[in-house]
Design a protein around this motif. Structure first.
Motif, PDB file in Angstrom:
ATOM      1  N   ARG A  57     -31.961  19.357 -70.616  1.00 24.41           N
ATOM      2  CA  ARG A  57     -33.232  19.423 -69.987  1.00 24.41           C
ATOM      3  C   ARG A  57     -33.330  18.082 -69.203  1.00 24.41           C
ATOM      4  O   ARG A  57     -34.467  18.099 -68.401  1.00 24.41           O
ATOM      5  CB  ARG A  57     -34.219  19.500 -71.257  1.00 24.41           C
ATOM      6  CG  ARG A  57     -34.255  20.931 -71.898  1.00 24.41           C
ATOM      7  CD  ARG A  57     -35.320  20.950 -72.955  1.00 24.41           C
ATOM      8  NE  ARG A  57     -35.103  19.970 -73.904  1.00 24.41           N
ATOM      9  CZ  ARG A  57     -35.675  19.609 -75.197  1.00 24.41           C
ATOM     10  NH1 ARG A  57     -36.760  20.443 -75.228  1.00 24.41           N
ATOM     11  NH2 ARG A  57     -35.401  18.889 -75.918  1.00 24.41           N
ATOM     12  N   LYS A  58     -32.678  16.911 -69.550  1.00 28.11           N
ATOM     13  CA  LYS A  58     -33.046  15.873 -68.816  1.00 28.11           C
ATOM     14  C   LYS A  58     -32.112  15.763 -67.735  1.00 28.11           C
ATOM     15  O   LYS A  58     -32.200  14.737 -66.808  1.00 28.11           O
ATOM     16  CB  LYS A  58     -32.582  14.675 -69.900  1.00 28.11           C
ATOM     17  CG  LYS A  58     -33.691  14.544 -71.014  1.00 28.11           C
ATOM     18  CD  LYS A  58     -33.231  13.011 -71.891  1.00 28.11           C
ATOM     19  CE  LYS A  58     -34.288  13.075 -73.071  1.00 28.11           C
ATOM     20  NZ  LYS A  58     -33.584  12.035 -73.943  1.00 28.11           N
ATOM     21  N   LEU A  59     -31.247  16.590 -67.289  1.00 24.43           N
ATOM     22  CA  LEU A  59     -30.753  16.583 -65.798  1.00 24.43           C
ATOM     23  C   LEU A  59     -31.915  17.144 -64.864  1.00 24.43           C
ATOM     24  O   LEU A  59     -32.532  17.989 -65.107  1.00 24.43           O
ATOM     25  CB  LEU A  59     -29.669  17.702 -66.113  1.00 24.43           C
ATOM     26  CG  LEU A  59     -28.387  17.762 -66.891  1.00 24.43           C
ATOM     27  CD1 LEU A  59     -27.425  18.767 -67.081  1.00 24.43           C
ATOM     28  CD2 LEU A  59     -27.358  16.355 -66.362  1.00 24.43           C
ATOM     29  N   THR A  60     -31.634  16.230 -63.822  1.00 16.33           N
ATOM     30  CA  THR A  60     -32.619  16.176 -62.785  1.00 16.33           C
ATOM     31  C   THR A  60     -31.717  16.272 -61.262  1.00 16.33           C
ATOM     32  O   THR A  60     -32.550  16.553 -60.378  1.00 16.33           O
ATOM     33  CB  THR A  60     -33.581  15.123 -62.668  1.00 16.33           C
ATOM     34  OG1 THR A  60     -32.774  13.912 -62.703  1.00 16.33           O
ATOM     35  CG2 THR A  60     -34.566  15.155 -64.018  1.00 16.33           C
ATOM     36  N   THR A  61     -30.517  15.803 -61.499  1.00 17.11           N
ATOM     37  CA  THR A  61     -29.850  15.844 -60.213  1.00 17.11           C
ATOM     38  C   THR A  61     -28.533  16.423 -60.295  1.00 17.11           C
ATOM     39  O   THR A  61     -28.089  16.427 -61.490  1.00 17.11           O
ATOM     40  CB  THR A  61     -29.879  14.468 -59.513  1.00 17.11           C
ATOM     41  OG1 THR A  61     -29.086  13.604 -60.525  1.00 17.11           O
ATOM     42  CG2 THR A  61     -31.090  13.859 -59.308  1.00 17.11           C
ATOM     43  N   GLY A  62     -27.874  16.657 -59.248  1.00 18.92           N
ATOM     44  CA  GLY A  62     -26.333  17.068 -59.300  1.00 18.92           C
ATOM     45  C   GLY A  62     -26.168  18.519 -59.834  1.00 18.92           C
ATOM     46  O   GLY A  62     -26.955  19.348 -59.487  1.00 18.92           O
ATOM     47  N   SER A  63     -25.020  18.838 -60.278  1.00 16.86           N
ATOM     48  CA  SER A  63     -24.644  20.033 -60.485  1.00 16.86           C
ATOM     49  C   SER A  63     -23.937  20.174 -61.943  1.00 16.86           C
ATOM     50  O   SER A  63     -23.230  18.971 -62.180  1.00 16.86           O
ATOM     51  CB  SER A  63     -23.800  20.793 -59.309  1.00 16.86           C
ATOM     52  OG  SER A  63     -22.824  19.973 -59.205  1.00 16.86           O
ATOM     53  N   VAL A  64     -23.778  21.376 -62.622  1.00 18.28           N
ATOM     54  CA  VAL A  64     -23.115  21.123 -63.731  1.00 18.28           C
ATOM     55  C   VAL A  64     -22.130  22.741 -64.044  1.00 18.28           C
ATOM     56  O   VAL A  64     -23.136  23.516 -63.699  1.00 18.28           O
ATOM     57  CB  VAL A  64     -24.057  21.019 -65.110  1.00 18.28           C
ATOM     58  CG1 VAL A  64     -25.294  21.842 -65.099  1.00 18.28           C
ATOM     59  CG2 VAL A  64     -23.311  21.038 -66.099  1.00 18.28           C
ATOM     60  N   LEU A  65     -21.087  22.691 -64.507  1.00 17.10           N
ATOM     61  CA  LEU A  65     -20.518  23.787 -64.822  1.00 17.10           C
ATOM     62  C   LEU A  65     -19.965  23.580 -66.160  1.00 17.10           C
ATOM     63  O   LEU A  65     -19.252  22.924 -66.557  1.00 17.10           O
ATOM     64  CB  LEU A  65     -19.189  23.885 -63.789  1.00 17.10           C
ATOM     65  CG  LEU A  65     -18.016  24.843 -64.333  1.00 17.10           C
ATOM     66  CD1 LEU A  65     -18.604  26.564 -64.127  1.00 17.10           C
ATOM     67  CD2 LEU A  65     -16.869  24.876 -63.379  1.00 17.10           C
ATOM     68  N   TYR A  66     -20.582  24.705 -66.981  1.00 16.46           N
ATOM     69  CA  TYR A  66     -20.044  24.658 -68.345  1.00 16.46           C
ATOM     70  C   TYR A  66     -18.872  25.638 -68.599  1.00 16.46           C
ATOM     71  O   TYR A  66     -19.078  26.883 -68.048  1.00 16.46           O
ATOM     72  CB  TYR A  66     -21.230  25.327 -69.277  1.00 16.46           C
ATOM     73  CG  TYR A  66     -22.587  24.304 -69.354  1.00 16.46           C
ATOM     74  CD1 TYR A  66     -22.578  23.181 -70.070  1.00 16.46           C
ATOM     75  CD2 TYR A  66     -23.579  24.618 -68.374  1.00 16.46           C
ATOM     76  CE1 TYR A  66     -23.746  22.261 -69.905  1.00 16.46           C
ATOM     77  CE2 TYR A  66     -24.889  23.774 -68.498  1.00 16.46           C
ATOM     78  CZ  TYR A  66     -24.787  22.787 -69.106  1.00 16.46           C
ATOM     79  OH  TYR A  66     -26.119  21.715 -69.179  1.00 16.46           O
ATOM     80  N   VAL A  67     -17.971  25.162 -69.327  1.00 14.08           N
ATOM     81  CA  VAL A  67     -16.564  25.880 -69.421  1.00 14.08           C
ATOM     82  C   VAL A  67     -16.063  25.830 -70.936  1.00 14.08           C
ATOM     83  O   VAL A  67     -16.167  24.803 -71.346  1.00 14.08           O
ATOM     84  CB  VAL A  67     -15.374  25.673 -68.366  1.00 14.08           C
ATOM     85  CG1 VAL A  67     -14.378  26.259 -68.670  1.00 14.08           C
ATOM     86  CG2 VAL A  67     -15.908  25.683 -67.136  1.00 14.08           C
ATOM     87  N   ASN A  68     -15.868  26.983 -71.618  1.00 17.78           N
ATOM     88  CA  ASN A  68     -15.214  27.078 -72.839  1.00 17.78           C
ATOM     89  C   ASN A  68     -14.314  27.986 -72.827  1.00 17.78           C
ATOM     90  O   ASN A  68     -14.092  28.693 -72.133  1.00 17.78           O
ATOM     91  CB  ASN A  68     -16.205  27.121 -73.679  1.00 17.78           C
ATOM     92  CG  ASN A  68     -16.913  28.443 -73.784  1.00 17.78           C
ATOM     93  OD1 ASN A  68     -17.403  29.100 -72.478  1.00 17.78           O
ATOM     94  ND2 ASN A  68     -16.976  29.379 -75.096  1.00 17.78           N
ATOM     95  N   GLY A  69     -13.418  28.114 -74.026  1.00 19.16           N
ATOM     96  CA  GLY A  69     -12.467  28.977 -74.214  1.00 19.16           C
ATOM     97  C   GLY A  69     -13.306  29.922 -75.339  1.00 19.16           C
ATOM     98  O   GLY A  69     -13.842  29.481 -76.329  1.00 19.16           O
ATOM     99  N   SER A  70     -12.916  31.223 -75.237  1.00 24.89           N
ATOM    100  CA  SER A  70     -13.539  32.373 -76.353  1.00 24.89           C
ATOM    101  C   SER A  70     -13.150  31.990 -77.579  1.00 24.89           C
ATOM    102  O   SER A  70     -13.867  32.553 -78.734  1.00 24.89           O
ATOM    103  CB  SER A  70     -13.226  33.535 -75.964  1.00 24.89           C
ATOM    104  OG  SER A  70     -12.081  33.949 -75.923  1.00 24.89           O
ATOM    105  N   GLY A  71     -11.937  31.322 -78.037  1.00 24.17           N
ATOM    106  CA  GLY A  71     -11.439  31.115 -79.299  1.00 24.17           C
ATOM    107  C   GLY A  71     -11.964  29.934 -80.089  1.00 24.17           C
ATOM    108  O   GLY A  71     -11.599  29.719 -81.069  1.00 24.17           O
ATOM    109  N   SER A  72     -12.833  29.066 -79.419  1.00 20.31           N
ATOM    110  CA  SER A  72     -13.378  27.924 -80.334  1.00 20.31           C
ATOM    111  C   SER A  72     -14.581  28.116 -81.096  1.00 20.31           C
ATOM    112  O   SER A  72     -15.402  28.446 -80.607  1.00 20.31           O
ATOM    113  CB  SER A  72     -13.681  27.029 -79.093  1.00 20.31           C
ATOM    114  OG  SER A  72     -14.327  25.713 -79.538  1.00 20.31           O
ATOM    115  N   PRO A  73     -14.543  27.761 -82.215  1.00 21.22           N
ATOM    116  CA  PRO A  73     -15.580  27.991 -83.226  1.00 21.22           C
ATOM    117  C   PRO A  73     -16.701  26.731 -83.106  1.00 21.22           C
ATOM    118  O   PRO A  73     -17.748  26.763 -83.276  1.00 21.22           O
ATOM    119  CB  PRO A  73     -15.181  28.021 -84.553  1.00 21.22           C
ATOM    120  CG  PRO A  73     -14.008  27.125 -84.509  1.00 21.22           C
ATOM    121  CD  PRO A  73     -13.249  27.378 -83.128  1.00 21.22           C
TER     122      PRO A  73
END
Length: 334
Positions: free
Chosen positions: A210-226
């Protein structure tokens, strides 16, 4: 309702403790589907880029904890007047930069200069910012190989697991200097509040998107990670961001954001070279399936590549039509 939500988080935490205690990542429930790219953008950036790469461990000293910086960079720095964007990398807990060599070399082959403190505690993001400061000083030093070859106005942050936490914290603390952030396998917030016996203090560092105010972000994960789930058992407003979906939702809409899950890989597949490392029973398919999307995002955000940009447009971008990926979302409209 509250007990049911708590039980969901407790079960997730229990799975995580089992993974950490075993020393290997838990095997995914189903075999990974083929994740070879089938669209033009991902296929392009899954391949090695046009630059030859030089890498050097212990290139320079040091972050505030005394750890040296490793670097990956185009061998012919500055050719034809090229100014190279910077990517600062954060390791996962107990990991070192060389374990991500295939990924970081791949990024350098597309014209980026990558710097990584050889530090197993990167959750604060400060060590990653110190890497950026180091390269900016090198850019001004006539005796440095990096002299006047860096695009210091285009800086990205990437990291894995604890380093993914660090990438967000570095961006938040950078005052707008970091333009693109890619957290890979970002642990749910329950991880920084577990209070595990003998836990590294850095594992108690949280991040607040919620503290992100600038830039851009891509969230990436693998489906097998608990450790880094794809979806939430309940809305993030009730239990905090515990998944890629939760972090995406908690990121302000004023920030360009996207997320996607590669079907199959486990928590440490990003360390593949490019397939699964020998004697790693937890690895599913290695790093190869991640390369195209991660590189295309940075090409768009740090090099202004319009072809790469189109892949992330909400609903119509090619990322949304890739069968190897799921859980896709974006607020990018054009």
């Amino acid at each position: 309702m509250r007990s049911r939500l708590s039980r969901g988080v407790v079960l997730l935490a229990a799975a995580t403790l089992a993974v950490l205690g075993s020393g290997a990542t838990a095997q995914a429930g189903a075999p990974a589907p083929g994740n070879e790219p089938t669209k033009s953008v991902e296929a392009t950036y899954s391949e090695r880029g046009p630059w030859e790469v030089t890498k050097q461990q212990g290139f320079g000293c040091c972050d505030s904890s005394g750890h040296k910086f490793d670097v990956w960079y185009p061998t012919d720095l500055g050719a034809d007047g090229t100014q190279h964007p910077i990517i600062t990398w954060g390791d996962g807990t107990w990991a070192h930069p060389y374990q991500y060599d295939y990924l970081l070399s791949h990024l350098a082959s597309w014209g980026f200069v990558v710097i990584a403190p050889d530090n197993t505690n990167t959750g604060s993001g400060q060590e990653m910012l110190q890497g950026v400061d180091f390269l900016k000083q090198q850019n001004s030093d006539p005796s440095s190989v990096f002299y006047q070859t860096l695009d210091t106005d285009n800086v990205g942050a990437m990291g894995h697991s604890q380093g993914a936490v660090g990438s967000l914290n570095a961006t938040i603390a950078s005052g707008g200097a970091i333009k693109s952030t890619v957290p890979i396998e970002l642990p749910g917030q329950f991880m920084c509040t577990l209070g595990m016996p003998k836990a590294d203090p850095a594992m108690t560092i949280c991040t607040d998107p919620r503290k992100l105010t600038t830039g851009s972000v891509l969230y990436v994960n693998g489906s097998g990670s608990p450790i880094s789930p794809s979806t939430q058992p309940a809305p993030w407003e009730q239990i905090g961001p515990q998944s890629a979906q939760g972090y995406f939702g908690a990121t302000p809409d004023s920030v360009e954001k996207a997320m996607a899950t590669l079907n199959g890989p486990n928590h440490n597949d990003i360390q593949g070279q490019p397939g699964c490392p020998p004697n790693d029973p937890g690895c599913v398919s290695g790093v190869q399936g991640f390369l195209g999307v991660l590189t295309a995002w940075q090409m768009d955000k740090l090099q202004g590549d319009e072809h790469a940009h189109g892949a992330f447009v909400s609903g119509t971008g090619e990322l949304f039509g890739q069968t190897a990926w799921s859980n896709q979302a974006s607020n990018i409209t054009g």
